[in-house]
Write an enzyme that holds these catalytic residues in place. Structure first.
Site, PDB file in Angstrom:
ATOM      1  N   LYS A 127       0.842  -1.198   0.000  1.00 56.02           N
ATOM      2  CA  LYS A 127       0.000   0.000   0.000  1.00 56.02           C
ATOM      3  C   LYS A 127       0.881   1.254   0.000  1.00 56.02           C
ATOM      4  CE  LYS A 127      -2.460   1.467   3.762  1.00 56.02           C
ATOM      5  NZ  LYS A 127      -2.446   2.925   3.961  1.00 56.02           N
ATOM      6  N   ASP A 136      -3.620   4.531  -1.478  1.00 54.13           N
ATOM      7  CA  ASP A 136      -4.512   4.944  -0.390  1.00 54.13           C
ATOM      8  C   ASP A 136      -4.380   6.447  -0.154  1.00 54.13           C
ATOM      9  OD1 ASP A 136      -6.093   4.973   1.900  1.00 54.13           O
ATOM     10  OD2 ASP A 136      -4.418   4.426   3.205  1.00 54.13           O
ATOM     11  N   LYS A 139      -7.221   8.395   0.095  1.00 50.22           N
ATOM     12  CA  LYS A 139      -8.425   8.784   0.876  1.00 50.22           C
ATOM     13  C   LYS A 139      -9.036  10.094   0.395  1.00 50.22           C
ATOM     14  CE  LYS A 139      -7.228   6.444   5.204  1.00 50.22           C
ATOM     15  NZ  LYS A 139      -5.883   5.944   4.899  1.00 50.22           N
ATOM     16  N   HIS A 145     -11.423  13.016  -0.347  1.00 51.35           N
ATOM     17  CA  HIS A 145     -12.586  13.542   0.377  1.00 51.35           C
ATOM     18  C   HIS A 145     -12.802  14.970  -0.088  1.00 51.35           C
ATOM     19  CE1 HIS A 145     -14.686  14.152   4.537  1.00 51.35           C
ATOM     20  NE2 HIS A 145     -15.534  14.005   3.553  1.00 51.35           N
ATOM     21  N   ASP A 146     -13.732  15.167  -1.030  1.00 52.13           N
ATOM     22  CA  ASP A 146     -13.917  16.494  -1.613  1.00 52.13           C
ATOM     23  C   ASP A 146     -15.271  16.524  -2.325  1.00 52.13           C
ATOM     24  OD1 ASP A 146     -13.312  19.086  -2.755  1.00 52.13           O
ATOM     25  OD2 ASP A 146     -11.183  18.584  -2.534  1.00 52.13           O
ATOM     26  N   THR A 160     -10.025   3.490  11.821  1.00 52.47           N
ATOM     27  CA  THR A 160      -9.789   2.523  12.904  1.00 52.47           C
ATOM     28  C   THR A 160      -9.116   3.138  14.128  1.00 52.47           C
ATOM     29  OG1 THR A 160      -7.709   1.941  11.839  1.00 52.47           O
ATOM     30  CG2 THR A 160      -9.600   0.556  11.327  1.00 52.47           C
ATOM     31  N   ARG A 190      -3.726  -6.171  14.782  1.00 50.40           N
ATOM     32  CA  ARG A 190      -2.590  -6.262  15.693  1.00 50.40           C
ATOM     33  C   ARG A 190      -2.420  -7.690  16.210  1.00 50.40           C
ATOM     34  NH1 ARG A 190      -1.172  -2.357  13.653  1.00 50.40           N
ATOM     35  NH2 ARG A 190      -0.734  -0.305  14.521  1.00 50.40           N
ATOM     36  N   ARG A 240       2.978  -1.366  11.056  1.00 48.04           N
ATOM     37  CA  ARG A 240       4.048  -1.304  12.041  1.00 48.04           C
ATOM     38  C   ARG A 240       4.382  -2.610  12.748  1.00 48.04           C
ATOM     39  NH1 ARG A 240       1.498   4.069  14.383  1.00 48.04           N
ATOM     40  NH2 ARG A 240      -0.268   2.969  13.463  1.00 48.04           N
TER      41      ARG A 240
END
Ligand SMILES: O=C(O)c1cc(=O)[nH]c(=O)n1[C@@H]1O[C@H](COP(=O)(O)O)[C@@H](O)[C@H]1O
Length: 233
Positions: free
Chosen positions: A33, A60, A62, A64-65, A119, A181, A211
């Site tokens: 990604k 990715d 994202k 938004h508009d 998340t 996780r 991570r």
């Protein structure tokens, strides 16, 4: 498809050199990604490199508009031949419909995924800061259904909501879960998490795991450990 093919690893690094170093370190990973940090710093070059290496890619950004801008951005992003592309469901029905329409005449358009509820957010923040008067899971479900009605291919959601979204949105709706996780890793800024095995069992098509792998002392070992926990190795 093996379970490890369902893991998408984010290249959340500050520059192209670090991204290439990560690709070299983890040749086992087939799906990467590219998000805001790397794209803003280094542009699209990494997407060509992923293509040369025959890796799948998830862009990715994202979006938004307003509808016209989201549609144009999706069309522009499609030139990179990515597999997945994100926009926010909260941009609304018209923006999502326009986005789908803007790429409908392309030969192999990316699949569009709508972000539902990030998340990192918890129920308290949703209610008290964002003043959303619905239960978090109900809000996520509403956004996913709106995306589906608008012709979007799937949604990004927390593993904690994925079972409900799968039940209501059906088998053909792509569900991608970050907020994953392993039991041995720290949550950091993620709030609504589950383990990789739990998230797949709950109905996720793909997991985004960053991570716990890329920030580990030995990313290769962390990757192998997760694959083992998923029954792959
Ligand atoms: O769209 C995303 O991928 C995304 C949506 C979301 O709700 N939460 C979320 O964490 N992500 C992304 O998933 C990745 C999670 O990374 P780790 O928290 O390091 O596993 C990051 O690249 C985030 O940008």
């Amino acid at each position: 498809m093996t379970n490890s093919d369902r893991i998408i690893v984010p290249l959340d690094v500050p520059d192209l050199e670090s991204a290439i170093a990560m690709l070299d370190l983890l040749p086992e990973v087939n799906f990467w990604k590219v998000g805001l940090e790397l794209f803003v710093s280094s542009g699209a070059e990494i997407l060509g490199i992923l293509q040369e290496r025959q890796k799948k890619s998830f862009l990715d950004l994202k979006f938004h508009d307003i509808p016209n801008t989201v549609a144009g951005a999706c069309r522009s992003a499609s030139r990179y031949q990515v597999d997945l592309l994100t926009l926010h469901a909260t941009a609304g029905r018209q923006a999502m419909t326009a986005a789908k329409e803007a790429i409908s005449d392309l030969l192999s358009p990316p699949k569009l995924l709508a972000i539902t509820v990030l998340t990192s957010l918890n129920a308290r923040e949703l209610a008290l800061d964002l003043k959303i008067p619905l239960e978090l899971s109900e809000y996520a479900l509403n956004l996913a259904l709106l995306a589906k009605e608008s012709g979007i291919d799937g949604a990004v959601c927390s593993p904690q909501e994925v079972a409900q979204l799968r039940r209501v949105c059906g088998e053909d709706f792509l569900l991608v879960c970050p907020g994953v996780r392993p039991s041995w890793s720290i949550k950091g800024d993620q709030s609504r998490v589950m383990t990789p095995a739990q998230a797949l069992k709950a109905g996720a098509d793909y997991l985004v795991i960053g991570r716990p792998i890329t920030g580990a002392e030995e990313p290769k070992v962390a990757w192998a450990k997760i694959c083992h926990e998923l029954g792959d190795i």
